[in-house]
Scaffold this motif. Structure first.
Motif, short mmCIF file in Angstrom:
data_model
loop_
_atom_site.label_atom_id
_atom_site.label_comp_id
_atom_site.label_asym_id
_atom_site.label_seq_id
_atom_site.Cartn_x
_atom_site.Cartn_y
_atom_site.Cartn_z
N LEU A 19 0.84 -1.20 0.00
CA LEU A 19 0.00 0.00 0.00
C LEU A 19 0.88 1.25 0.00
O LEU A 19 0.67 2.17 -0.79
CB LEU A 19 -0.94 0.00 1.21
CG LEU A 19 -1.84 1.23 1.36
CD1 LEU A 19 -2.82 1.33 0.20
CD2 LEU A 19 -2.59 1.16 2.69
N ARG A 23 0.77 3.78 -3.17
CA ARG A 23 0.17 5.07 -2.81
C ARG A 23 1.23 6.17 -2.64
O ARG A 23 1.13 7.24 -3.23
CB ARG A 23 -0.64 4.91 -1.53
CG ARG A 23 -1.33 6.20 -1.06
CD ARG A 23 -1.87 6.06 0.34
NE ARG A 23 -0.77 5.79 1.26
CZ ARG A 23 -0.91 5.10 2.41
NH1 ARG A 23 -2.08 4.61 2.77
NH2 ARG A 23 0.14 4.90 3.17
N ASP A 33 -11.30 2.67 -1.64
CA ASP A 33 -10.76 1.91 -0.52
C ASP A 33 -11.95 1.21 0.12
O ASP A 33 -12.87 1.85 0.58
CB ASP A 33 -10.07 2.84 0.47
CG ASP A 33 -9.35 2.08 1.58
OD1 ASP A 33 -8.54 2.69 2.26
OD2 ASP A 33 -9.62 0.88 1.76
N THR A 38 -7.49 -1.80 -1.55
CA THR A 38 -7.46 -0.47 -2.15
C THR A 38 -7.35 -0.62 -3.67
O THR A 38 -6.57 -1.44 -4.16
CB THR A 38 -6.25 0.33 -1.63
OG1 THR A 38 -6.31 0.35 -0.19
CG2 THR A 38 -6.24 1.74 -2.15
#
Length: 126
Positions: A19, A23, A33, A38
């Protein structure tokens, strides 16, 4: 068969680590999400990072960018290791490789203006 949408589904060994990679390091925007995972925007496609199920990462992601050399500078500035620096391939595309925390190869691609992938196929039908 009609395909309405597609995405790459990744089940990483360490969800939080992946993640952060997608991200924060790559800087991909979040589409959704849902608590157990996600979904990221990736151009005209989606990447779903699932925090559930048996880890099963593999394959490659082909990610087209406007300028692969600028993308390389941006990722390098963020501390992302570049597995293979950007260069023009014999088939005309400009490519750079990055590997995610689970070993998935990300191929960042720039399609030059004169490349056949940019050809308007309607012209070929005439």
């Amino acid at each position: 068969m009609e395909i309405l949408a597609s995405r790459m589904l990744l089940r990483p060994a360490d969800y939080q680590r992946s993640l952060r990679f997608y991200r924060d390091e790559l800087g991909l925007a979040i589409a959704r999400d849902y608590g157990g995972g996600t979904v990221f925007f990736a151009g005209q496609s989606l990447i779903e990072l699932a925090g559930h199920g048996t880890p099963n990462a593999g394959g490659s992601l082909w990610l087209q960018v406007r300028d692969v050399y600028e993308t390389q500078k941006e990722l390098t500035a963020r501390g992302v290791p570049i597995a293979r620096e950007a260069r023009q391939e014999p088939w005309g595309l400009h490519e750079m490789h990055v590997v995610d925390p689970d070993g998935v190869q990300l191929i960042f691609v720039q399609v030059p203006e004169d490349h056949p992938l940019r050809r308007d196929t309607r012209e070929l039908a005439k």
